[in-house]
Motif scaffolding. Structure first.
Motif, mmCIF file in Angstrom:
data_model
loop_
_atom_site.group_PDB
_atom_site.id
_atom_site.type_symbol
_atom_site.label_atom_id
_atom_site.label_comp_id
_atom_site.label_asym_id
_atom_site.label_seq_id
_atom_site.Cartn_x
_atom_site.Cartn_y
_atom_site.Cartn_z
ATOM 1 N N ASP A 1 0.860 -1.186 0.000
ATOM 2 C CA ASP A 1 0.000 0.000 0.000
ATOM 3 C C ASP A 1 0.902 1.244 0.000
ATOM 4 O O ASP A 1 1.796 1.369 0.854
ATOM 5 C CB ASP A 1 -0.910 -0.007 1.226
ATOM 6 C CG ASP A 1 -1.892 1.140 1.187
ATOM 7 O OD1 ASP A 1 -1.502 2.255 1.577
ATOM 8 O OD2 ASP A 1 -3.047 0.908 0.768
ATOM 9 N N ALA B 1 -10.909 -3.996 -8.246
ATOM 10 C CA ALA B 1 -9.624 -3.343 -8.523
ATOM 11 C C ALA B 1 -9.278 -3.451 -10.002
ATOM 12 O O ALA B 1 -9.707 -4.367 -10.696
ATOM 13 C CB ALA B 1 -8.513 -3.980 -7.681
ATOM 14 N N ARG C 1 -12.628 2.309 -7.610
ATOM 15 C CA ARG C 1 -11.959 1.022 -7.790
ATOM 16 C C ARG C 1 -10.491 1.192 -7.401
ATOM 17 O O ARG C 1 -9.864 2.174 -7.773
ATOM 18 C CB ARG C 1 -12.021 0.538 -9.251
ATOM 19 C CG ARG C 1 -13.413 0.429 -9.842
ATOM 20 C CD ARG C 1 -14.175 -0.757 -9.289
ATOM 21 N NE ARG C 1 -15.339 -1.068 -10.099
ATOM 22 C CZ ARG C 1 -16.543 -0.533 -9.923
ATOM 23 N NH1 ARG C 1 -16.722 0.361 -8.950
ATOM 24 N NH2 ARG C 1 -17.561 -0.874 -10.701
ATOM 25 N N ARG C 2 -9.962 0.260 -6.652
ATOM 26 C CA ARG C 2 -8.551 0.349 -6.310
ATOM 27 C C ARG C 2 -7.716 0.104 -7.558
ATOM 28 O O ARG C 2 -8.072 -0.707 -8.416
ATOM 29 C CB ARG C 2 -8.178 -0.670 -5.234
ATOM 30 C CG ARG C 2 -8.817 -0.358 -3.878
ATOM 31 C CD ARG C 2 -8.294 -1.297 -2.820
ATOM 32 N NE ARG C 2 -6.875 -1.129 -2.552
ATOM 33 C CZ ARG C 2 -6.364 -0.178 -1.774
ATOM 34 N NH1 ARG C 2 -7.162 0.727 -1.207
ATOM 35 N NH2 ARG C 2 -5.069 -0.108 -1.563
ATOM 36 N N ASP D 1 -3.051 3.291 -5.668
ATOM 37 C CA ASP D 1 -3.324 2.652 -4.376
ATOM 38 C C ASP D 1 -2.246 1.657 -3.967
ATOM 39 O O ASP D 1 -1.752 1.698 -2.835
ATOM 40 C CB ASP D 1 -4.677 1.924 -4.437
ATOM 41 C CG ASP D 1 -5.818 2.880 -4.671
ATOM 42 O OD1 ASP D 1 -6.027 3.753 -3.829
ATOM 43 O OD2 ASP D 1 -6.507 2.734 -5.699
ATOM 44 N N GLU D 2 -1.913 0.752 -4.849
ATOM 45 C CA GLU D 2 -0.984 -0.323 -4.490
ATOM 46 C C GLU D 2 0.016 -0.524 -5.616
ATOM 47 O O GLU D 2 -0.261 -0.223 -6.781
ATOM 48 C CB GLU D 2 -1.727 -1.639 -4.250
ATOM 49 C CG GLU D 2 -2.694 -1.605 -3.085
ATOM 50 C CD GLU D 2 -3.422 -2.929 -2.932
ATOM 51 O OE1 GLU D 2 -2.786 -3.986 -3.165
ATOM 52 O OE2 GLU D 2 -4.612 -2.920 -2.592
ATOM 53 N N THR E 1 -6.787 -4.396 3.195
ATOM 54 C CA THR E 1 -7.417 -4.210 1.886
ATOM 55 C C THR E 1 -6.965 -5.298 0.932
ATOM 56 O O THR E 1 -5.810 -5.679 0.909
ATOM 57 C CB THR E 1 -7.029 -2.842 1.309
ATOM 58 O OG1 THR E 1 -7.370 -1.856 2.248
ATOM 59 C CG2 THR E 1 -7.777 -2.577 0.014
#
Length: 866
Positions: A615, A765, A798-799, A820-821, A856
Motif C-alpha cells: 500500500d 480493482a 476502484r482500487r 493505491d498499491e 485491503t
C-alpha cells in the motif's frame, strides 16, 4: 352263548395251527374244587366227536408251568386258587399264554371279578352252576368260532392294508358324509399329511382353493346323476407345495355306506402337457414370426421342392413376379421365376436347380433381369440355397432376390456422399487423401511439384454465436463457392471439417504458384457476402506446403501445411505463410512441452511463489500474488511464459488452474494455523477455467475443504475474457462476489477498456499492465495512460494496482498520481511460501511508505514477475 360244530376244513385259530381239525382242541382246566373239575371234565369228555383234550391242574403255579409248553389252546380258569385269587390270577395266566383263549369260571355271586377279567382280556365268563355236557361244549365251540372269525377279519384287513399301501395310487375311503375312515400310504405321501391329520377330515380339504369350488360342483353333479366321479385338480400340500392329481370316486354299495376314491399324482404329466402346449405355442409363434418376417423384409423370397416346383412366395416375391402365392403353388419355377441375361437376353440357368444339385449357395450374375408375368422387367440380384431336412438331406431350395434398379442409383449417390461434404458438396477428407496420394505419385514419376493450401476461417465462430448456425452454414457454402471459383478444374477444394478447407494444387511449376493462389483466395474472401439481410465479411489464415520440398509423402505435406496455417494465425491472421523447417522445430518443441506438462501435473512438479503487494500510503504489505513455477527434473525451473500458452492450447490449463487454486488455499490455511497475519492472495484465472461448467462448484469445494474464508482469496481475470460473453461473465462474477471473493481486472488498458461494461461488472480493482509502467519515465504516452487509469479508478471507486514497479522514478510518478498499491522488484521478488511466511511474521513495511497495516484486498496473476 351260541356256536357251531367245527369241520375238518376250518382254519386254525392261532397262526397256522388248525383249531377244528382231526386233532382235538387242547383245554387246560385250572380248578381247585375237585367236584367242579370232575363235572367240567365229564361234560367235555362226553362232547360228540371227542374234540376236546382236557388237562386239569389245581394250582396257579402248575398252570403257569404247563402253559409254558405253549400247546394249550383254551384255558378254563377259576380265579380262586390255593396259591392265588382274583384278577392277579388272570393276569399271570394271560401273561403266560397271551394267544390262548381264556374263559373265566366263577360263581354267579362273583360278577364283579368276572367283569374285571373281561376288561383285562378274558374272552368270556361261564357260571359253574350252569355247565353241563350240552352247553359247555357248545359254549367252547362258539367262543372258538368267534375267535376264528375275528382272526380271519384281522388277517383280511392286514392283507387289504398291505395291498393298499403297496399301490402307487392314493386310496381314500370315506363315510357317507365324506369323512375319511382310511387313507393308504400313497395318499398320505401325495397329500403331504400324516394319518392323524387325515382321518375324520373331508376329502376336499386338500384341494387347492383355486380349484375347490369347481371340483365340489363336479362332485355334486356326479352324485345327483348317480354317475362315477372323475376330476383333475391341484392339491395344496401341508408344506405349501402344489401338485396336480387325478381324482376318481365310486360309492361303496349303494353309496349310503361311503365312498372309495383313488388319487393319482399327475404333476409330471401336467408338466409334460404344459411343455407340449408351450412347444406348440412356440412353434406357432415361430411360424407366425417367420411369416410376418418374410412378408416384412424388403427382399423377395421363393421356395421350391426337390422337383423344382414352387412351394412358397412372400408378398414381395408376389409383387415382383406378378404371381399370387396360391396361383404359383406347384408350378415349375421357370414359369413363375423367369430370368434372362440383361445383355444377351438369353435365358439364365435355374438357380434353385443348381443349388439342389450342387448342395451349396449359388449366386446369379450381376446383370440378371426378372421378367414379371405382365412383361415388366427389373434388374435383380439374388442367391439360391438348398433346404435340408433334419437328417441333412436336400429337400428343396430357397431363392432370395431383390430389385436393384434403385439401389444401384442409390449406391452411386452414397459413394458420392461418402466422398463429399454434405453441406458444401466439396470433396471431403477421404477423397482429398485419395487424390493427394495419387497426385504425389504422379509428381514423383514426372518430377513435378504440388502444393497444399490449408485454410482456416478467421473468427468464424462469431458468426455462429451471434447469427446462428443456419447463417453460418450459408456463409460456409458461399465461401466454398468462392474458393472453387479461384482454382483450376484440375485442382481440388476440400472441406476438411468445421471452417477448415484444404486446396490441392497438382503439378505446379514453382512454389510461388501456391502464393499466387493464396493471394487470389484472400482477395475473393475480402468481398462481403450478403446473407439473409446481413453483410458478412470473411477472412482466412492460409498455410502452404510444397511437395517435395516440405515432405515426400502425402501425410507429411498435409501436416506441414496445417502447421504453416497456425503460424499464419499467430502472425495476425488474414495472411498466408509457407512452411519452414523452423516451424517444425517449434511444433516438436511444443509437443515435447505438452508431454512434460502431463508428467508435471501427475508427478507434482509445479510450485507456487508469492510476490508481496504494498500500500503506497501505509507502506504495509496488503496482499500477495500467487505465481506458478515449474521445476522440471531435467530442465530446471521453467517460467510461465514458456508453458502457459501450450497448456491453454492442449487443455491442461483447467487442471493446472484448479491445482493453483487448491495450493493457494492450502498455503493460506497453513499460514492461518501458524497464527500469521495473513493477507489476501490473488490467483489469475484463465478463460478456459473461468468458462468451465464446474468452476464455481469446484472453487467452493476447495474453500470448504481447506476451511479458508473467501475474503483471503481474490480472482484476477482479463478484459478480453469478460468481453467474450458478457452475460455469462456477469453471472459468474456475481456468484463470486456473493461468495465474498475479491475481483480484479488484470492487464487493464491492453484489451477493450469498455467503460460501460466496467461500470456494470462488480470489480474491486484495476491492475495496470507492467508494459505501461515500465516506460513511464521515458514515454509520455505510457505516462498519460497510467495517469488516466489511476484517475478512472479514483472516480469509479476502484482500487488501482500497478505491477512491474522497479525504479524510484516509477514509484514517484505512481505516488504523485495517488495509485493505491504497487507490486514489483522494488518492493519484493516472488518467494516460496515458507519465505513469505517469514515476511508475514515480521510484519514488514517497505521503506517507501508509512508504518501501519491494511487488510485491503490485493490481486495476484500467474504470469512471470518482473
Amino acid at each position: 352263548m351260541h356256536g357251531r360244530a367245527s369241520s375238518p376244513n376250518d382254519a386254525g385259530l392261532f397262526g397256522n395251527s388248525p383249531i377244528m381239525s382231526d386233532a382235538p382242541t387242547t383245554v387246560l382246566l385250572v380248578e381247585a374244587n375237585a367236584e367242579d373239575a370232575g363235572l367240567i371234565q365229564g361234560a367235555l369228555a362226553g362232547a360228540q366227536g371227542g374234540v376236546f383234550s382236557v388237562e386239569c391242574v389245581a394250582r396257579l403255579s402248575d398252570a403257569i408251568e404247563r402253559l409254558r409248553e405253549q400247546d394249550i389252546q383254551v384255558v378254563l380258569l377259576d380265579l380262586t386258587l390255593p396259591d392265588g385269587a382274583g384278577i392277579t390270577v388272570f393276569d399271570r395266566v394271560h401273561e403266560a399264554a397271551p394267544d390262548a383263549l381264556i374263559i373265566v369260571l366263577g360263581e354267579a355271586s362273583d360278577h364283579e371279578s368276572a367283569c374285571q377279567a373281561m376288561q383285562h382280556g378274558a374272552h368270556d365268563y361261564l357260571t359253574k352252576g350252569h355247565l353241563d355236557a350240552h352247553w359247555l361244549p357248545r359254549a367252547l365251540r362258539y367262543a372258538i368260532e368267534q375267535r376264528r372269525s375275528r382272526e380271519a377279519l384281522r388277517d383280511s384287513e392286514a392283507r387289504f392294508r398291505a395291498t393298499s399301501d403297496a399301490s402307487p395310487l392314493g386310496i381314500f375311503v370315506s363315510d357317507a358324509l365324506g369323512r375319511c375312515v382310511y387313507a393308504n400310504a400313497a395318499y398320505l405321501a401325495i397329500s403331504g399329511r400324516a394319518s392323524g391329520q387325515t382321518l375324520g377330515t373331508s376329502w376336499s380339504a386338500i384341494i387347492h382353493p383355486v380349484d375347490n369350488a369347481r371340483v365340489l360342483a363336479e362332485w355334486d353333479e356326479a352324485a345327483s346323476g348317480q354317475t362315477s366321479f372323475s376330476s383333475e385338480a391341484r392339491v395344496l400340500r401341508e408344506d405349501g407345495g402344489v401338485i396336480w392329481i387325478r381324482l376318481n370316486a365310486a360309492p361303496l354299495g349303494d353309496g349310503k355306506t361311503g365312498y372309495v376314491q383313488t388319487v393319482e399324482d399327475i404333476t409330471a404329466r401336467k408338466a409334460t402337457e404344459s411343455g407340449l402346449r408351450a412347444a406348440e405355442e412356440d412353434l406357432f409363434a415361430e411360424k407366425e414370426r417367420a411369416q410376418v418376417t418374410l412378408n416384412s423384409i424388403g427382399d423377395a423370397v421363393l421356395t421350391t421342392d426337390l422337383a423344382g416346383n414352387v412351394t412358397y412366395l412372400n408378398v414381395v416375391a408376389e409383387a415382383m413376379t406378378g404371381w399370387w402365392c396360391e396361383q404359383a403353388l406347384g408350378r415349375p419355377l421357370a414359369e413363375v421365376f423367369t430370368i434372362i441375361d440383361g445383355t444377351s437376353r438369353q435365358t439364365m440357368p435355374n438357380p434353385a436347380q443348381r443349388a439342389i444339385e450342387e448342395n451349396r449357395i449359388v449366386g446369379l450374375a450381376t446383370d440378371c433381369v426378372l421378367i414379371r408375368r405382365d412383361g415388366f422387367e427389373s434388374a435383380i440380384e439374388d442367391s439360391a440355397a438348398p433346404i435340408h431336412t433334419r437328417d441333412g438331406r436336400v429337400a428343396g431350395a430357397v431363392i432370395v432376390f431383390h430389385d436393384v434398379s434403385q439401389s444401384r442409383a442409390m449406391t452411386e449417390k452414397m459413394a458420392h456422399l461418402a466422398q463429399h461434404d454434405f453441406l458444401t458438396d466439396l470433396p471431403n477428407r477421404l477423397l482429398l487423401t485419395e487424390r493427394l496420394v495419387q497426385a504425389v505419385g504422379l509428381a514423383h514419376r514426372n518430377h513435378k511439384q504440388l502444393a497444399i493450401l490449408y485454410l482456416d476461417m478467421d473468427h468464424f465462430k462469431r458468426i455462429n454465436d451471434s447469427l446462428g448456425h443456419e447463417i453460418g452454414d450459408q456463409m460456409l457454402q458461399a465461401v466454398a463457392g468462392g474458393l472453387t471459383a479461384c482454382v483450376r478444374t484440375t485442382d481440388t477444394v476440400c472441406r476438411q471439417g468445421g471452417d477448415e478447407f484444404v486446396i490441392l494444387l497438382p503439378e505446379i511449376e514453382r512454389p510461388q504458384d501456391g502464393a499466387s493462389v493464396a493471394e487470389k483466395l484472400l482477395a475473393a474472401l475480402a468481398v462481403p457476402e450478403f446473407i439473409d439481410g446481413h453483410e458478412l465479411h470473411a477472412a482466412a489464415s492460409i498455410g502452404i506446403s510444397v511437395y517435395p520440398d516440405d515432405g515426400t509423402d502425402a501425410a507429411t505435406v498435409m501436416q506441414n501445411a496445417d502447421m504453416a496455417m497456425y503460424h499464419a494465425k499467430a502472425n495476425g491472421r488474414n495472411n498466408y505463410q509457407f512452411f519452414t523447417a523452423e516451424m517444425n522445430g517449434k511444433a516438436v518443441e511444443r509437443l515435447a512441452v505438452e508431454g512434460r506438462l502431463h508428467r508435471a501435473l501427475k508427478q507434482g512438479e509445479f510450485e507456487l511463489y508469492y510476490q508481496p503487494k504494498t500500500d503506497l500510503v501505509s507502506g504495509a504489505i496488503t496482499g500477495a500474488e500467487a505465481l506458478i513455477r515449474w521445476r522440471d527434473p531435467d530442465l530446471g525451473q521453467i517460467q510461465p511464459d514458456q508453458f502457459v500458452r501450450v497448456a491453454e492450447e492442449c487443455g491442461l490449463i483447467v487442471p493446472i488452474g484448479k491445482w493453483v487454486l487448491g495450493e493457494t488455499c492450502r498455503q493460506i490455511r497453513e499460514w492461518l494455523n501458524a497464527g500469521l497475519p495473513v493477507v489476501p492472495v490473488a490467483v489469475n484465472v484463465s478463460p478456459a477455467e473461468f468458462r468451465h461448467k464446474d468452476f464455481l462448484e469446484g472453487f467452493a469445494r476447495i474453500l470448504a475443504a481447506t476451511g479458508v474464508m473467501p475474503l483471503y482469496v481474490q480472482i484476477e481475470i482479463t478484459e478480453s475474457l469478460l468481453m467474450h460473453d458478457v452475460e455469462s461473465s456477469m453471472v459468474v462474477l456475481r456468484a463470486l462476489k456473493d461468495m465474498g471473493v475479491g475481483l480484479a481486472i488484470d492487464d487493464f488498458g491492453t484489451g477493450y477498456s469498455s467503460l460501460s461494461y466496467l461500470k456494470r461488472f462488480p470489480i474491486d480493482a484495476l491492475k495496470i499492465d507492467q508494459s505501461f509502467v515500465r516506460d513511464i519515465p521515458t514515454d509520455a504516452d505510457d505516462a498519460s495512460i497510467v495517469a488516466a487509469v489511476i484517475g478512472l479508478g479514483i472516480r469509479l471507486r476502484r482500487r488501482v494496482i500497478a505491477e512491474g514497479v522497479e525504479t524510484e522514478d516509477q514509484l514517484a510518478f505512481l505516488r504523485s498520481h495517488q495509485c493505491d498499491e504497487v507490486q514489483g522488484f522494488l518492493f519484493g521478488r516472488p518467494m516460496p511460501g515458507n519465505e513469505f511466511a517469514v515476511l508475514l511474521g515480521k510484519g514488514l513495511q517497505t521503506r517507501h511508505g508509512a508504518p501501519g497495516f491494511s487488510d485491503t484486498a490485493a490481486t495476484v496473476t500467474p504470469t512471470p514477475a518482473t
